[in-house]
Scaffold this motif. Structure first.
Motif, short mmCIF file in Angstrom:
data_model
loop_
_atom_site.label_atom_id
_atom_site.label_comp_id
_atom_site.label_asym_id
_atom_site.label_seq_id
_atom_site.Cartn_x
_atom_site.Cartn_y
_atom_site.Cartn_z
N GLY A 157 4.65 27.64 -1.56
CA GLY A 157 4.87 28.08 -2.42
C GLY A 157 6.13 27.18 -2.87
O GLY A 157 6.15 26.90 -4.24
N GLU A 158 7.93 27.58 -3.02
CA GLU A 158 8.62 27.35 -2.84
C GLU A 158 8.45 25.85 -2.70
O GLU A 158 9.27 25.30 -4.10
N GLY A 172 7.97 26.16 -6.18
CA GLY A 172 8.62 27.47 -6.84
C GLY A 172 7.69 28.06 -8.47
O GLY A 172 7.26 27.32 -8.78
N THR A 173 8.74 28.99 -8.46
CA THR A 173 7.90 29.54 -10.02
C THR A 173 8.69 29.01 -10.82
O THR A 173 10.91 29.52 -10.81
N ASP A 219 2.83 28.17 -9.57
CA ASP A 219 3.01 29.44 -10.23
C ASP A 219 4.48 29.13 -11.60
O ASP A 219 5.47 28.58 -11.40
N ALA A 220 4.08 29.72 -12.18
CA ALA A 220 4.98 30.24 -13.85
C ALA A 220 5.62 31.42 -14.29
O ALA A 220 3.97 32.47 -14.48
N GLU A 221 7.01 31.55 -15.10
CA GLU A 221 6.46 33.09 -14.70
C GLU A 221 6.08 32.30 -16.81
O GLU A 221 7.47 32.36 -17.71
N ARG A 259 -2.11 28.65 -17.98
CA ARG A 259 -2.62 29.73 -16.90
C ARG A 259 -3.61 28.95 -16.21
O ARG A 259 -3.67 29.26 -14.54
N ARG A 302 15.17 24.54 -14.11
CA ARG A 302 13.48 25.35 -13.89
C ARG A 302 13.02 25.79 -15.19
O ARG A 302 12.65 26.90 -15.28
#
Length: 453
Positions: free
Chosen positions: A240-241, A245-246, A284-286, A275, A304
């Motif tokens: 994932g990184e 990453g996020t 992935d996201a915040e 989403r 980022r």
């Protein structure tokens, strides 16, 4: 008396050494964002992951040890030469017995891409054949193999030397379609400075996982060591990184596109679209809800970080990497339903008090046309300012105006419409190219009914 026998036997017949990855020859090609060459250095998701596998297994190898071949040459080499590895390779039923496999690396969707202005619409592969469409392919690539399996006549197939050359063939009208991985295609468009919105997947012809493909006689111990290392990396979240990453996705209170719902979560049509695309692309996201000026500034200045739903303007174009469009917005001027205010153009607003909010593209556009803007810190404030008579008119997106007015039980009257724009996700240039490419491909699929071959 015979205790020396085991020692003698070991000397004469030593135990086989543990399998080492140095025994393998790794081969890759130009297939960004998974593997590609940039400034004479190999880059990409598969390259990064392979180096982590080397480190995990204690190997001294690095990306500098990987050979870089055209796809067809690499494919033929791994078919014929023992101890060779080719990546990134689509694992298909037809190829299953030809190689041994380590993976998956990622999921790759291969589509027939068309220029958006071509008007080409495909329901199935029969439409491709009947339409006699010219299709660019890379020899021995999965796209070419899928078309051959489906019975597309050779006369319709046009081989290109690389993805970049196939893209140029499509751009210049030398072919009607391009059979290629969507992520890779959109990555190449970004690299070439070509608007991704000019192209669209017309038909999905393959959806499979990408793997490291090894010659079928490769030592099983080597296969096991590589697979175990990859599995451990995936469990630790390393995959994932590498995929990016996020990433922080900043937004604002701007319904119906993005806003905080009754349960406290960030929602809205643009939010839910993002989403779904993130999930489909394994990214992935915040999501963060901020005042617009801060959300926009952070995306512009902080690595980022991205911001949405954002109007793509000439002034903003070079500041961000763009993903979308997410939706469209109609810009209009509003006043209270029972107000005496009248105007039919931006010029006629010049003598009025007109509301907008900080860093908003609608207000900035109106100001550029000579309209004096009274700036608020947030869009919702303009509802209260209209009600209190602090401003005479309000320029904003029509969908947002209707939503906020209904929420506040404040009847509005639309004075006139003055623009129609598309809204995007705008990302700081530090956001990895492969994150952008995979997200763009996933979003574009949302605009097309997926019709597998």
């Amino acid at each position: 008396m015979k205790r020396w026998w085991p020692t003698l036997l070991l000397a004469l017949f030593p135990l086989p050494a543990a399998a080492e990855l140095e025994a393998l020859t790794f081969i890759t090609e130009e297939y960004p964002p998974y593997n590609y060459r940039q400034n004479e250095r190999l880059e990409g998701i598969s390259i990064e992951l392979l180096e982590r596998i080397f480190a995990e297994t204690g190997s001294t190898m690095s990306r500098e040890d990987v050979r870089y071949y055209p796809w067809a040459r690499g494919y033929e080499t791994v078919l014929s030469e023992p101890n060779t590895v080719l990546f990134s390779t689509t694992r298909t039923e037809q190829r299953e017995q030809l190689f041994q496999w380590v993976g998956p690396i990622a999921t790759d969707r291969v589509s027939l891409l068309a220029r958006r202005d071509s008007g080409i619409q495909l329901n199935d592969i029969e439409d491709v054949i009947v339409g006699d469409y010219r299709i660019a392919v890379i020899r021995e690539d999965i796209g070419a193999q899928r078309l051959q399996e489906a019975g597309v006549p050779e006369a319709q197939i046009h081989a290109a030397m690389s993805g970049a050359s196939a893209l140029r063939m499509l751009e210049r009208g030398r072919v009607d379609l391009w059979a290629y991985g969507e992520d890779v295609a959109f990555w190449l468009m970004n690299e070439e400075g070509m608007p991704t919105t000019d192209y669209t997947p017309a038909l999905t012809i393959s959806e499979s996982d990408l793997y490291y493909a090894l010659h079928r006689d490769t030592d099983p111990d080597l296969i096991e060591r590589m697979q175990a290392a990859l599995d451990r990396l995936r469990e630790r979240g390393v995959v994932g990184e590498i995929l990016g990453g996020t990433i922080a996705f900043n937004t604002e209170e701007y319904p119906p596109y993005n806003y905080r719902g009754a349960d406290g979560t960030i929602t809205g049509s643009s939010t839910e679209l993002l989403r779904a695309a993130l999930s489909a692309a394994e990214l992935d996201a915040e999501f963060r809800l901020l005042p617009w000026a801060r959300a926009y500034t952070e995306a512009q200045l902080r690595e980022r970080h991205c911001v949405y739903s954002t109007t793509r303007t000439p002034e903003r174009e070079a500041l961000f990497t763009w993903v979308g469009p997410l939706t469209s917005s109609t810009w209009a001027a509003f006043t209270l339903e029972d107000a005496e205010t009248e105007a039919s153009s931006l010029e006629e607003l010049a003598e009025l008090r007109v509301g907008s909010f900080r860093e908003d593209a609608v207000g900035q556009y109106a100001a550029s046309q000579g309209v004096p803007i009274v700036v608020a810190s947030a869009e919702r404030e303009n509802i209260a300012r209209l009600r209190a008579g602090v401003i005479d008119a309000w320029v904003t997106g029509e969908q947002a105006a209707r939503y906020l007015a209904e929420e506040a039980d404040l009847p509005l009257r639309r004075l006139f419409v003055f623009n129609e724009v598309e809204l995007y996700l705008a990302c700081h240039p530090s956001v990895p190219d492969y994150f952008i490419a995979r997200l763009q491909a996933a979003l574009d699929r949302k605009d097309n009914t997926e019709r597998p071959l």
